[in-house]
Write an enzyme that holds these catalytic residues in place. Structure first.
Site, PDB file in Angstrom:
ATOM      1  N   SER A 232       0.826  -1.201   0.000  1.00 34.31           N
ATOM      2  CA  SER A 232       0.000   0.000   0.000  1.00 34.31           C
ATOM      3  C   SER A 232       0.861   1.251   0.000  1.00 34.31           C
ATOM      4  O   SER A 232       2.034   1.215   0.395  1.00 34.31           O
ATOM      5  CB  SER A 232      -0.892   0.010   1.244  1.00 34.31           C
ATOM      6  OG  SER A 232      -0.087   0.209   2.411  1.00 34.31           O
ATOM      7  N   GLY A 236       4.468   1.901   1.807  1.00 31.93           N
ATOM      8  CA  GLY A 236       5.602   2.432   1.065  1.00 31.93           C
ATOM      9  C   GLY A 236       6.227   3.629   1.752  1.00 31.93           C
ATOM     10  O   GLY A 236       7.457   3.777   1.784  1.00 31.93           O
ATOM     11  N   GLU A 253       6.406  -0.417  -5.459  1.00 32.74           N
ATOM     12  CA  GLU A 253       5.256  -0.689  -6.336  1.00 32.74           C
ATOM     13  C   GLU A 253       4.052  -0.696  -5.423  1.00 32.74           C
ATOM     14  O   GLU A 253       3.833  -1.653  -4.686  1.00 32.74           O
ATOM     15  CB  GLU A 253       5.442  -2.018  -7.078  1.00 32.74           C
ATOM     16  CG  GLU A 253       4.547  -2.146  -8.317  1.00 32.74           C
ATOM     17  CD  GLU A 253       3.184  -2.710  -8.004  1.00 32.74           C
ATOM     18  OE1 GLU A 253       2.262  -1.906  -7.704  1.00 32.74           O
ATOM     19  OE2 GLU A 253       3.028  -3.930  -8.055  1.00 32.74           O
TER      20      GLU A 253
END
Length: 487
Positions: A232, A236, A253
């Site tokens: 999420s 991150g 990502e």
């Protein structure tokens, strides 16, 4: 019907420096279909054990980096051999711990092996050099591996996502510590261990455990040169903040709020609608690159709604191992509650919410994390179900009259992972695709099943940065090195 009480408990431990390491504590893994059946236990590493994994990878790095890229690729390919024989067992375990249907779990394992082979095919590019001719100097620019890499994968497609980074890091000459997701660690740990057993000790290690206990050792140790995280945006941000303390580089990502734009001339036949359906509702909607917002030209709106409604009506919910099931439960209770919140807010704001599907014979979907798939019709752009990533089996469908307005609405978001354009005019698709601020744009399809895995993958904005797969994905695990020779 599968009897959960009769399925065996699965146990995994750590694998460090070529050896299985036991732990004093364990993670308990629960089947999301009923919220109580124990699937098994994974070792919960101590901070010291996580540090030992990093140390093992650090020791193994010089010899691994000294091998030729071709040797590394051959060893990685050979290490895939045990996975095929274990694939059915791996898929069963993943379905039990994750919730998704068996076919999707089987594909998860296959995609991991396929991506390893794609990475191996780039071995010839590892040693690429660019020569800048004299005068004033002749300079050679080449690429060198970074060192120890930590890879942290999520619960939804853990092996496929691991395959987008792990083999590229290894082929480039790095050594790796893999951290599987704490709620879905079993299948991934088994897979990584089987592969690691056929590689030199320390080249590939796997450590499971509680984030608070092992996170610092895997992210902030000065010997860790890069952290790859998929999850999420909130996760991150935490990873990035931790890595900043040691100036460790990161590749993120993160989530997506993927828009799809259906133009007036789009093909909406059965095959196209099936692609639209799968690109949204596969894995109970728990895919970062799933369609999350569907913008449809008003002239085709009813056609899309009725077409998707027909497909959704055939949904059979139940345990992912049971015959006839097409949709399993959401992985976590809090995600089910979150999606229900979004739907409640949409109803309160005046949107129509249509629910579909039914339990497969004998299944009790009143327990666990089951949620019927739904369509949210004509919500306002400021509805939470439009602005936030649902990560569940629901889709807002929004009409538009002007294509440029649809593009502007599609771009008005925090995310930038994927998008799609649906039209018979491929030139028009390319034109619109170039305006969409996402890392990947699909044409007349959407989702992982249609991803060209030779191309780089990653997002804009809060969907992260860095790229996976392709030559760009390989270079993520290397740094440039220039050598200048006087003329």
């Amino acid at each position: 019907m599968v009897s959960l009480d009769q399925l065996p408990e699965i146990r995994t431990e750590l694998f460090i420096a070529g050896e299985v390491r036991s732990t004093d504590d364990h993670l308990q893994v629960i089947d999301p279909s009923d919220g109580r059946s124990v699937v098994g236990y994974a070792g919960a590493a101590s901070a010291k054990q996580a540090e030992e994994a990093v140390a093992a990878a650090h020791r193994a790095f010089p010899a691994w980096a000294a091998r030729t890229p071709q040797e590394r690729a051959e060893m990685i390919t050979a290490a895939l051999a045990p996975l095929e024989a274990d694939r059915n067992a791996t898929a069963e375990i993943l379905t039990r711990e994750n919730g998704k249907i068996r076919m999707e779990s089987f594909i998860d394992s296959i995609v991991f092996a396929h991506r390893c082979q794609l990475a191996g095919g780039l071995a010839e590019r590892v040693a690429d050099k660019v020569t800048l001719p004299a005068p004033p100097w002749r300079t050679e620019v080449s690429y060198l591996p970074l060192g120890v890499v930590t890879i942290i994968v999520p619960f939804n497609w853990p092996m496929a996502i691991l395959g987008a980074s792990l083999p590229y890091a290894l082929v480039a000459g790095n050594t790796v510590v893999v951290k599987p997701p704490p709620t879905t660690p079993l299948a991934t740990t088994r897979t990584v261990q089987k592969m690691a057993e056929l590689l030199p000790p320390g080249v590939l290690n796997v450590v499971t455990g509680h984030d608070a206990e092992i996170g610092s050792a895997l992210i902030q140790d000065d010997r860790v040169k890069k952290v790859c995280f998929t999850g999420s945006p909130g996760g991150g941000k935490r990873i990035m903040a931790m890595a900043s303390e040691s100036l460790t580089r990161v590749a993120l990502e993160l989530g997506g709020n993927d828009p799809a734009i259906v133009l007036p001339d789009a093909d909406l036949g059965p095959e196209a609608l099936q692609k639209m359906f799968g690109g949204t509702f596969d894995s109970t909607g728990q895919i970062c690159m799933a369609t999350k917002r569907l913008y449809v030209h008003r002239s085709r709106y009813d056609e899309v709604v009725e077409g998707l409604s027909g497909l959704l009506s055939a949904t059979k919910l139940g345990h992912g191992l049971d015959e006839g099931v097409t949709m399993g439960p959401l992985h976590q209770t809090r995600q089910k509650e979150y999606v229900l919140e979004l739907l409640a807010q949409a109803r309160e704001s005046g949107a129509e919410v249509r629910e579909f599907g039914e339990a497969v014979d004998g299944a009790d979907i009143s327990v666990g994390n089951f949620l019927k798939p739904s369509l949210v019709l004509d919500p306002s752009d400021d509805a939470r179900v439009v602005g936030e990533e649902q990560f569940g089996p629901t889709l807002p469908i929004l009409p538009f009259d002007d294509v440029e307005d649809a593009v502007a609405r599609a771009n008005d978001t925090w995310s930038g992972l994927c998008s799609s354009v649906w039209t018979e005019d491929l030139d028009r698709a390319a034109q619109i695709g170039a305006q969409l601020r996402t890392g990947y744009t699909f044409v007349n399809c959407h989702g992982a099943a249609f991803l060209d895995e030779r191309a780089p993958f990653g997002g804009f904005n809060h969907s992260g940065f860095g790229r996976e797969m392709g030559i760009e994905g390989l270079r993520e695990f290397m740094d440039t090195h220039s050598v200048g020779f006087p003329a």
